[in-house]
Write a protein that holds these residues in place. Sequence first.
Motif, PDB file in Angstrom:
ATOM      1  N   ALA A 168       0.839  -1.197   0.000  1.00 14.97           N
ATOM      2  CA  ALA A 168       0.000   0.000   0.000  1.00 14.97           C
ATOM      3  C   ALA A 168       0.871   1.243   0.000  1.00 14.97           C
ATOM      4  O   ALA A 168       2.006   1.242   0.486  1.00 14.97           O
ATOM      5  CB  ALA A 168      -0.927   0.006   1.214  1.00 14.97           C
ATOM      6  N   HIS A 169       0.306   2.302  -0.575  1.00 21.22           N
ATOM      7  CA  HIS A 169       0.927   3.627  -0.518  1.00 21.22           C
ATOM      8  C   HIS A 169      -0.209   4.629  -0.362  1.00 21.22           C
ATOM      9  O   HIS A 169      -0.961   4.865  -1.306  1.00 21.22           O
ATOM     10  CB  HIS A 169       1.734   3.926  -1.775  1.00 21.22           C
ATOM     11  N   GLY A 170      -0.348   5.179   0.850  1.00 18.03           N
ATOM     12  CA  GLY A 170      -1.473   6.064   1.107  1.00 18.03           C
ATOM     13  C   GLY A 170      -2.779   5.299   1.004  1.00 18.03           C
ATOM     14  O   GLY A 170      -2.997   4.293   1.685  1.00 18.03           O
ATOM     15  N   SER A 171      -3.647   5.738   0.108  1.00 13.00           N
ATOM     16  CA  SER A 171      -4.943   5.075  -0.093  1.00 13.00           C
ATOM     17  C   SER A 171      -4.926   4.093  -1.257  1.00 13.00           C
ATOM     18  O   SER A 171      -5.969   3.546  -1.625  1.00 13.00           O
ATOM     19  CB  SER A 171      -6.036   6.127  -0.335  1.00 13.00           C
ATOM     20  N   LEU A 172      -3.751   3.859  -1.851  1.00 10.84           N
ATOM     21  CA  LEU A 172      -3.617   2.931  -2.977  1.00 10.84           C
ATOM     22  C   LEU A 172      -3.245   1.533  -2.484  1.00 10.84           C
ATOM     23  O   LEU A 172      -2.353   1.377  -1.637  1.00 10.84           O
ATOM     24  CB  LEU A 172      -2.562   3.421  -3.956  1.00 10.84           C
ATOM     25  N   LEU A 173      -3.914   0.519  -3.011  1.00 12.16           N
ATOM     26  CA  LEU A 173      -3.657  -0.875  -2.672  1.00 12.16           C
ATOM     27  C   LEU A 173      -3.144  -1.607  -3.904  1.00 12.16           C
ATOM     28  O   LEU A 173      -3.756  -1.546  -4.969  1.00 12.16           O
ATOM     29  CB  LEU A 173      -4.932  -1.540  -2.167  1.00 12.16           C
ATOM     30  N   VAL A 174      -2.016  -2.318  -3.751  1.00 10.22           N
ATOM     31  CA  VAL A 174      -1.439  -3.113  -4.823  1.00 10.22           C
ATOM     32  C   VAL A 174      -1.503  -4.577  -4.412  1.00 10.22           C
ATOM     33  O   VAL A 174      -1.105  -4.937  -3.299  1.00 10.22           O
ATOM     34  CB  VAL A 174       0.023  -2.716  -5.109  1.00 10.22           C
ATOM     35  N   SER A 175      -2.005  -5.431  -5.299  1.00 18.32           N
ATOM     36  CA  SER A 175      -2.142  -6.850  -4.995  1.00 18.32           C
ATOM     37  C   SER A 175      -1.546  -7.688  -6.111  1.00 18.32           C
ATOM     38  O   SER A 175      -1.622  -7.334  -7.287  1.00 18.32           O
ATOM     39  CB  SER A 175      -3.617  -7.219  -4.790  1.00 18.32           C
ATOM     40  N   GLY A 176      -0.937  -8.823  -5.746  1.00 16.28           N
ATOM     41  CA  GLY A 176      -0.366  -9.744  -6.719  1.00 16.28           C
ATOM     42  C   GLY A 176      -0.792 -11.158  -6.417  1.00 16.28           C
ATOM     43  O   GLY A 176      -1.098 -11.496  -5.263  1.00 16.28           O
ATOM     44  N   ASP A 177      -0.814 -12.029  -7.440  1.00 17.15           N
ATOM     45  CA  ASP A 177      -1.263 -13.406  -7.226  1.00 17.15           C
ATOM     46  C   ASP A 177      -0.251 -14.416  -7.752  1.00 17.15           C
ATOM     47  O   ASP A 177       0.785 -14.043  -8.315  1.00 17.15           O
ATOM     48  CB  ASP A 177      -2.651 -13.628  -7.829  1.00 17.15           C
ATOM     49  N   ASP A 178      -0.568 -15.704  -7.537  1.00 15.92           N
ATOM     50  CA  ASP A 178       0.404 -16.731  -7.908  1.00 15.92           C
ATOM     51  C   ASP A 178       0.415 -17.028  -9.399  1.00 15.92           C
ATOM     52  O   ASP A 178       1.195 -17.861  -9.877  1.00 15.92           O
ATOM     53  CB  ASP A 178       0.196 -18.002  -7.085  1.00 15.92           C
ATOM     54  N   GLY A 179      -0.429 -16.347 -10.166  1.00 16.71           N
ATOM     55  CA  GLY A 179      -0.352 -16.418 -11.621  1.00 16.71           C
ATOM     56  C   GLY A 179       0.471 -15.298 -12.210  1.00 16.71           C
ATOM     57  O   GLY A 179       0.733 -15.283 -13.421  1.00 16.71           O
ATOM     58  N   GLY A 180       0.887 -14.326 -11.374  1.00 18.04           N
ATOM     59  CA  GLY A 180       1.724 -13.213 -11.831  1.00 18.04           C
ATOM     60  C   GLY A 180       0.976 -11.931 -12.130  1.00 18.04           C
ATOM     61  O   GLY A 180       1.597 -10.935 -12.524  1.00 18.04           O
ATOM     62  N   ASP A 181      -0.353 -11.926 -11.973  1.00 15.66           N
ATOM     63  CA  ASP A 181      -1.126 -10.706 -12.244  1.00 15.66           C
ATOM     64  C   ASP A 181      -1.039  -9.738 -11.066  1.00 15.66           C
ATOM     65  O   ASP A 181      -0.991 -10.153  -9.894  1.00 15.66           O
ATOM     66  CB  ASP A 181      -2.598 -11.047 -12.501  1.00 15.66           C
ATOM     67  N   GLN A 213       5.818   4.617  -7.524  1.00 14.53           N
ATOM     68  CA  GLN A 213       6.365   3.422  -8.159  1.00 14.53           C
ATOM     69  C   GLN A 213       5.949   2.151  -7.409  1.00 14.53           C
ATOM     70  O   GLN A 213       5.677   2.198  -6.202  1.00 14.53           O
ATOM     71  CB  GLN A 213       7.895   3.487  -8.218  1.00 14.53           C
ATOM     72  N   VAL A 214       5.907   1.059  -8.135  1.00 18.48           N
ATOM     73  CA  VAL A 214       5.647  -0.259  -7.558  1.00 18.48           C
ATOM     74  C   VAL A 214       6.829  -1.152  -7.885  1.00 18.48           C
ATOM     75  O   VAL A 214       7.237  -1.255  -9.045  1.00 18.48           O
ATOM     76  CB  VAL A 214       4.364  -0.890  -8.130  1.00 18.48           C
ATOM     77  N   LEU A 215       7.388  -1.789  -6.861  1.00 14.06           N
ATOM     78  CA  LEU A 215       8.440  -2.774  -7.058  1.00 14.06           C
ATOM     79  C   LEU A 215       7.826  -4.158  -6.865  1.00 14.06           C
ATOM     80  O   LEU A 215       7.211  -4.437  -5.835  1.00 14.06           O
ATOM     81  CB  LEU A 215       9.581  -2.571  -6.061  1.00 14.06           C
ATOM     82  N   ALA A 216       7.967  -5.015  -7.877  1.00 19.22           N
ATOM     83  CA  ALA A 216       7.415  -6.363  -7.814  1.00 19.22           C
ATOM     84  C   ALA A 216       8.537  -7.381  -7.930  1.00 19.22           C
ATOM     85  O   ALA A 216       9.386  -7.291  -8.818  1.00 19.22           O
ATOM     86  CB  ALA A 216       6.394  -6.576  -8.938  1.00 19.22           C
ATOM     87  N   GLY A 217       8.540  -8.357  -7.023  1.00 17.46           N
ATOM     88  CA  GLY A 217       9.470  -9.472  -7.082  1.00 17.46           C
ATOM     89  C   GLY A 217       8.736 -10.723  -7.537  1.00 17.46           C
ATOM     90  O   GLY A 217       7.580 -10.951  -7.146  1.00 17.46           O
ATOM     91  N   TYR A 218       9.382 -11.535  -8.375  1.00 15.08           N
ATOM     92  CA  TYR A 218       8.747 -12.709  -8.954  1.00 15.08           C
ATOM     93  C   TYR A 218       9.497 -13.981  -8.561  1.00 15.08           C
ATOM     94  O   TYR A 218      10.692 -13.943  -8.251  1.00 15.08           O
ATOM     95  CB  TYR A 218       8.710 -12.586 -10.483  1.00 15.08           C
ATOM     96  N   LEU A 219       8.785 -15.100  -8.599  1.00 14.33           N
ATOM     97  CA  LEU A 219       9.370 -16.384  -8.248  1.00 14.33           C
ATOM     98  C   LEU A 219      10.541 -16.735  -9.165  1.00 14.33           C
ATOM     99  O   LEU A 219      11.435 -17.496  -8.788  1.00 14.33           O
ATOM    100  CB  LEU A 219       8.297 -17.481  -8.321  1.00 14.33           C
ATOM    101  N   SER A 220      10.563 -16.168 -10.354  1.00 13.49           N
ATOM    102  CA  SER A 220      11.658 -16.399 -11.302  1.00 13.49           C
ATOM    103  C   SER A 220      12.949 -15.705 -10.889  1.00 13.49           C
ATOM    104  O   SER A 220      14.008 -15.953 -11.470  1.00 13.49           O
ATOM    105  CB  SER A 220      11.247 -15.888 -12.692  1.00 13.49           C
ATOM    106  N   GLY A 221      12.862 -14.804  -9.898  1.00 17.89           N
ATOM    107  CA  GLY A 221      14.026 -14.034  -9.477  1.00 17.89           C
ATOM    108  C   GLY A 221      14.072 -12.633 -10.053  1.00 17.89           C
ATOM    109  O   GLY A 221      14.935 -11.827  -9.679  1.00 17.89           O
ATOM    110  N   HIS A 222      13.146 -12.310 -10.961  1.00 10.57           N
ATOM    111  CA  HIS A 222      13.117 -10.982 -11.564  1.00 10.57           C
ATOM    112  C   HIS A 222      12.550  -9.944 -10.590  1.00 10.57           C
ATOM    113  O   HIS A 222      11.655 -10.240  -9.802  1.00 10.57           O
ATOM    114  CB  HIS A 222      12.273 -10.987 -12.841  1.00 10.57           C
ATOM    115  N   LEU A 223      13.078  -8.724 -10.689  1.00 11.88           N
ATOM    116  CA  LEU A 223      12.545  -7.558  -9.986  1.00 11.88           C
ATOM    117  C   LEU A 223      12.177  -6.513 -11.032  1.00 11.88           C
ATOM    118  O   LEU A 223      13.007  -6.153 -11.869  1.00 11.88           O
ATOM    119  CB  LEU A 223      13.573  -6.973  -9.011  1.00 11.88           C
TER     120      LEU A 223
END
Length: 278
Positions: A168-181, A213-223
Amino acid sequence: MYEREKAVVLKSSASLIPNNVFRVKVDGKVYAGVVHKEEVNVVCPGSPETEPRLVMARMSSSSNTGITIMQASWVEVRGQVLLVLATTQGVLMYDWDGSVLLHSHLLPCPPPDIPFSFTKGITALSTGYICVGVHTGEILVMCVGEGVEVSAVEKVRWHARPITALAAHGSLLVSGDDGGDISVAQDNNGLTKLYSVDSYGCAVTCLAAWEGQVLAGYLSGHLRIFNLQNGKIVAEIEHKYSMSEENTALCGGVFTDHLGSGYLVTGYDRRELICYVL
């Protein structure tokens, strides 16, 4: 360059789950938490001689068997720091050191064709909501009042796959799932989805949001870094520096402050919190 400073002994070893180190600063001291099965180790790295504290996950007298913590985190809401545990049976909310259980939310029993249930992904919005992800793709949205009581629990759903990370950042919510979305929503008298970021074909394991900005980490090791306003990719982070902990499967790491002056890591089945400093 970072250097290994010391190791703080834990009461129990770390579980092999992502993001299995988290920290908070209370009264000028940094505290860290590490999950082991149904309990959380809480330690103060600056005072390694202090006895670690254990917080046990207990939903109710009739549902303690088989409970496992999938993630734990401190969040700040309404000016209060709370410890939130996301488990296989539901959500537990404590005061910051885990001494008082303030709220519990039990998940319904899954149908026979679904062999598991869990909650995962923890964050708090500046508007007074604590959000926790669910294996169904839903997100629990818990309204926290001035007295830190939960006055209502609602559900939103923008994902078809289990939630794996929230930020979260302020009133913004960021969500991720196990399919990568990834989905981004905003609370304006109710959460409204703004846009989605398409999957890169691999599960999202961690998220952070700050200053547009949003930083996302993935199971593949990518950022990957995305623009928080429109979801456009900004950059992929290139690996430049690393330290090695021999014979250790690292399962969590966190900076000790916002300046990056040190960081803490732990490894699977290891009863130590390892501290590095600049």
